[in-house]
Scaffold this motif. Structure first.
Motif, PDB file in Angstrom:
ATOM      1  N   ASP A  16       5.483  14.512 -11.776  1.00  0.00           N
ATOM      2  CA  ASP A  16       6.507  13.500 -11.524  1.00  0.00           C
ATOM      3  C   ASP A  16       6.273  12.749 -10.212  1.00  0.00           C
ATOM      4  O   ASP A  16       7.099  11.917  -9.829  1.00  0.00           O
ATOM      5  N   ALA A  17       5.170  13.002  -9.528  1.00  0.00           N
ATOM      6  CA  ALA A  17       4.923  12.413  -8.210  1.00  0.00           C
ATOM      7  C   ALA A  17       4.151  11.106  -8.328  1.00  0.00           C
ATOM      8  O   ALA A  17       2.955  11.125  -8.671  1.00  0.00           O
ATOM      9  N   PRO A  18       4.793   9.962  -8.041  1.00  0.00           N
ATOM     10  CA  PRO A  18       4.060   8.694  -8.074  1.00  0.00           C
ATOM     11  C   PRO A  18       2.876   8.716  -7.115  1.00  0.00           C
ATOM     12  O   PRO A  18       2.943   9.286  -6.034  1.00  0.00           O
ATOM     13  N   GLY A  19       1.791   8.076  -7.533  1.00  0.00           N
ATOM     14  CA  GLY A  19       0.593   8.039  -6.705  1.00  0.00           C
ATOM     15  C   GLY A  19      -0.262   9.287  -6.809  1.00  0.00           C
ATOM     16  O   GLY A  19      -1.423   9.279  -6.415  1.00  0.00           O
ATOM     17  N   VAL A  20       0.310  10.360  -7.327  1.00  0.00           N
ATOM     18  CA  VAL A  20      -0.416  11.608  -7.580  1.00  0.00           C
ATOM     19  C   VAL A  20      -0.763  11.696  -9.058  1.00  0.00           C
ATOM     20  O   VAL A  20      -1.904  11.944  -9.444  1.00  0.00           O
ATOM     21  N   ARG A  21       0.240  11.431  -9.890  1.00  0.00           N
ATOM     22  CA  ARG A  21       0.047  11.546 -11.342  1.00  0.00           C
ATOM     23  C   ARG A  21      -0.947  10.524 -11.885  1.00  0.00           C
ATOM     24  O   ARG A  21      -1.508  10.716 -12.970  1.00  0.00           O
ATOM     25  N   SER A  22      -1.162   9.423 -11.149  1.00  0.00           N
ATOM     26  CA  SER A  22      -2.137   8.428 -11.608  1.00  0.00           C
ATOM     27  C   SER A  22      -3.569   8.900 -11.416  1.00  0.00           C
ATOM     28  O   SER A  22      -4.473   8.447 -12.128  1.00  0.00           O
ATOM     29  N   VAL A  56      -4.841  21.395  -3.249  1.00  0.00           N
ATOM     30  CA  VAL A  56      -3.474  21.280  -3.742  1.00  0.00           C
ATOM     31  C   VAL A  56      -2.757  20.192  -2.956  1.00  0.00           C
ATOM     32  O   VAL A  56      -2.910  20.082  -1.745  1.00  0.00           O
ATOM     33  N   HIS A  57      -1.985  19.365  -3.667  1.00  0.00           N
ATOM     34  CA  HIS A  57      -1.300  18.231  -3.033  1.00  0.00           C
ATOM     35  C   HIS A  57       0.136  18.174  -3.562  1.00  0.00           C
ATOM     36  O   HIS A  57       0.420  17.487  -4.551  1.00  0.00           O
ATOM     37  N   PRO A  58       1.065  18.876  -2.892  1.00  0.00           N
ATOM     38  CA  PRO A  58       2.431  18.967  -3.417  1.00  0.00           C
ATOM     39  C   PRO A  58       3.342  17.802  -3.056  1.00  0.00           C
ATOM     40  O   PRO A  58       4.557  17.863  -3.264  1.00  0.00           O
ATOM     41  N   SER A  59       2.803  16.715  -2.527  1.00  0.00           N
ATOM     42  CA  SER A  59       3.585  15.589  -2.025  1.00  0.00           C
ATOM     43  C   SER A  59       4.594  15.065  -3.055  1.00  0.00           C
ATOM     44  O   SER A  59       4.342  15.056  -4.259  1.00  0.00           O
ATOM     45  N   ARG A  60       5.737  14.602  -2.548  1.00  0.00           N
ATOM     46  CA  ARG A  60       6.779  14.035  -3.420  1.00  0.00           C
ATOM     47  C   ARG A  60       6.308  12.729  -4.037  1.00  0.00           C
ATOM     48  O   ARG A  60       6.585  12.449  -5.196  1.00  0.00           O
ATOM     49  N   PHE A  61       5.623  11.892  -3.279  1.00  0.00           N
ATOM     50  CA  PHE A  61       4.994  10.682  -3.807  1.00  0.00           C
ATOM     51  C   PHE A  61       3.968  10.192  -2.805  1.00  0.00           C
ATOM     52  O   PHE A  61       3.963  10.591  -1.646  1.00  0.00           O
ATOM     53  N   GLU A  62       3.082   9.302  -3.270  1.00  0.00           N
ATOM     54  CA  GLU A  62       2.054   8.706  -2.434  1.00  0.00           C
ATOM     55  C   GLU A  62       1.875   7.250  -2.826  1.00  0.00           C
ATOM     56  O   GLU A  62       2.065   6.889  -3.998  1.00  0.00           O
ATOM     57  N   GLY A  63       1.499   6.403  -1.855  1.00  0.00           N
ATOM     58  CA  GLY A  63       1.073   5.064  -2.213  1.00  0.00           C
ATOM     59  C   GLY A  63      -0.237   5.130  -2.961  1.00  0.00           C
ATOM     60  O   GLY A  63      -0.456   4.452  -3.966  1.00  0.00           O
ATOM     61  N   PHE A  64      -1.111   5.993  -2.470  1.00  0.00           N
ATOM     62  CA  PHE A  64      -2.397   6.273  -3.115  1.00  0.00           C
ATOM     63  C   PHE A  64      -2.846   7.626  -2.589  1.00  0.00           C
ATOM     64  O   PHE A  64      -2.889   7.839  -1.374  1.00  0.00           O
ATOM     65  N   GLY A  65      -3.158   8.533  -3.487  1.00  0.00           N
ATOM     66  CA  GLY A  65      -3.535   9.885  -3.066  1.00  0.00           C
ATOM     67  C   GLY A  65      -4.962   9.940  -2.558  1.00  0.00           C
ATOM     68  O   GLY A  65      -5.870  10.426  -3.259  1.00  0.00           O
ATOM     69  N   HIS A  98       0.805  -1.222   0.000  1.00  0.00           N
ATOM     70  CA  HIS A  98       0.000   0.000   0.000  1.00  0.00           C
ATOM     71  C   HIS A  98       0.838   1.272   0.000  1.00  0.00           C
ATOM     72  O   HIS A  98       0.389   2.317   0.480  1.00  0.00           O
ATOM     73  N   SER A  99       2.026   1.194  -0.554  1.00  0.00           N
ATOM     74  CA  SER A  99       2.834   2.396  -0.687  1.00  0.00           C
ATOM     75  C   SER A  99       3.612   2.309  -1.981  1.00  0.00           C
ATOM     76  O   SER A  99       3.718   1.234  -2.593  1.00  0.00           O
ATOM     77  N   ALA A 100       4.157   3.421  -2.404  1.00  0.00           N
ATOM     78  CA  ALA A 100       4.941   3.444  -3.633  1.00  0.00           C
ATOM     79  C   ALA A 100       6.227   2.647  -3.434  1.00  0.00           C
ATOM     80  O   ALA A 100       6.835   2.696  -2.364  1.00  0.00           O
TER      81      ALA A 100
END
Length: 399
Positions: A313-319, A286-295, A144-146
């Protein structure tokens, strides 16, 4: 079907993955399945995500640990996982800590004889692999995480988790993009199982305030410092930025608010028990996180008709963010100027906000609870059935 979920710590937790476990287990019980959760929590405080009595829960933690486990715990506390020798020593220490839990899992499996077991997150995956051994019970590893977060630093837990995946019939991720970063042997058994999300009724709120909202723990990963830098560059025209959450970064963020003269347009609102009220008021998330398992906050907001902004470029955000469809993606990685431009554009263009907000709910419909449960139930039944038909036993994890 008898299903057993194995997770490490569950008591006194409030993370997103634990909420997913609650929603999935409760939903499966409502559909007629028998669900048991095995955990290993030193604290006896109940999880902040309340489970109904229909879901059976056994905390298998014991304070009477074997000497070698006690020594392993003390070594890890004394030196920290990154301070210990790399490779096999770290992995062996983490494995030793799990052995009492694994032994109790083994006894439970022999008595209960479930149709399927689910190792939930790293510690649950490792403990179940050790406890299950070569028993002919089908098993799913649920991550459940990137991968960047799970395996970016190959400490003992990460190494043992990667080894343990070899013993599972299938490995699930909440987003397709996470699968590409795994080894070929994992990709061949990988499936996507959506996280269930409370999406509301799918309609946008008619009356919104001139508020840009951000939701998350105040930790470096979320990059709220970058957000404040971008906010200082925005043409705000009476808009407010509300950051909802708590964490160790609060003093530094408060200092940045003062240093940038933002006290009149920024509110560090702290933790909120009713995050949905934030989505109902806000005009932009707004969600500036570097990456997420699931946003999760992205999906929750979009389900309520809020346009969103994040980094491409943020995994879990760009999806989850579809540029120009349900929100805006900032192309340049970590760019304050790019983020400020996207926010200013949305604040100044009511028609754009309305269009993106109206289209947003349909883009996350797959994560609605009933739809997510359909996917989980179908996968679990399929995995259990495939193993039973083949009569096969998954390989035991590498030692």
């Amino acid at each position: 079907m008898k299903i057993v979920f194995v997770i490490g710590r569950l008591a006194d937790t409030s993370g997103g993955a634990e909420r997913v476990l609650r929603d999935i287990s409760e939903g499966l019980v409502a559909r007629g399945h028998e669900v048991t959760i095995l955990s290993h929590s030193r604290s006896q405080t109940p999880s902040r995500h309340a489970f109904s009595s229909a879901v059976r829960h056994h905390n298998l933690y014991s304070s009477k640990a074997p000497l070698r486990v006690t020594l392993a715990v003390r070594l890890q506390r004394a030196f920290g996982s990154t301070g210990l020798p790399a490779g096999s020593v770290q992995k062996a220490l983490f494995r030793s800590r799990l052995l009492p839990f694994a032994a109790k899992i083994a006894r439970f499996l022999d008595e209960a004889r479930p149709d399927l077991c689910v190792g939930f997150m790293g510690e649950g995956i490792c403990a179940l692999a050790l406890g299950r051994g070569t028993r002919p019970t089908s098993a799913l590893a649920s991550l459940h995480s990137a991968p960047e977060r799970l395996f970016g630093t190959l400490d003992g837990k990460a190494r043992l988790t990667l080894d343990a995946l070899d013993g599972y019939d299938a490995v699930s991720f909440p987003l397709q993009e996470h699968i590409s970063g795994m080894e070929e042997s994992v990709r061949q058994r990988a499936i996507v199982l959506p996280n269930p999300v409370d999406l509301g009724d799918g309609t946008a709120c008619a009356q919104r305030s001139p508020v840009v909202a951000a939701v998350g723990r105040l930790v470096p990963l979320k990059r709220f410092d970058l957000l404040l830098g971008a906010w200082a560059r925005c043409v705000r025209d009476g808009w407010m930025l509300e950051i909802h959450g708590e964490g160790p970064e609060r003093p530094r963020l408060e200092a940045l608010v003062r240093a940038n003269g933002l006290a009149e347009s920024v509110v560090l609102a702290g933790h909120t028990e009713d995050v949905f009220s934030v989505y109902r008021r806000a005009s932009v998330l707004v969600h500036p996180s570097r990456f997420e398992g699931f946003g999760l906050v992205l999906a929750e907001a979009m389900g309520r008709g809020v346009p969103v902004v994040g980094f491409a470029d943020a995994p879990g955000v760009r999806s989850l963010i579809r540029d120009q469809v349900n929100g805006l993606l900032v192309a340049e990685p970590g760019s304050e100027a790019g983020l400020a431009e996207a926010l200013t554009r949305l604040m100044q263009d009511a028609e754009l906000r309305a269009r993106l907000g109206a289209d947003a709910p349909a883009t996350v419909e797959a994560y609605r609870l009933e739809n997510a449960l359909d996917a989980w139930e179908s996968a679990l039944v399929s995995i259990a059935g495939a193993v039973q038909r083949s009569g096969g036993i998954s390989p035991s994890p590498r030692r």
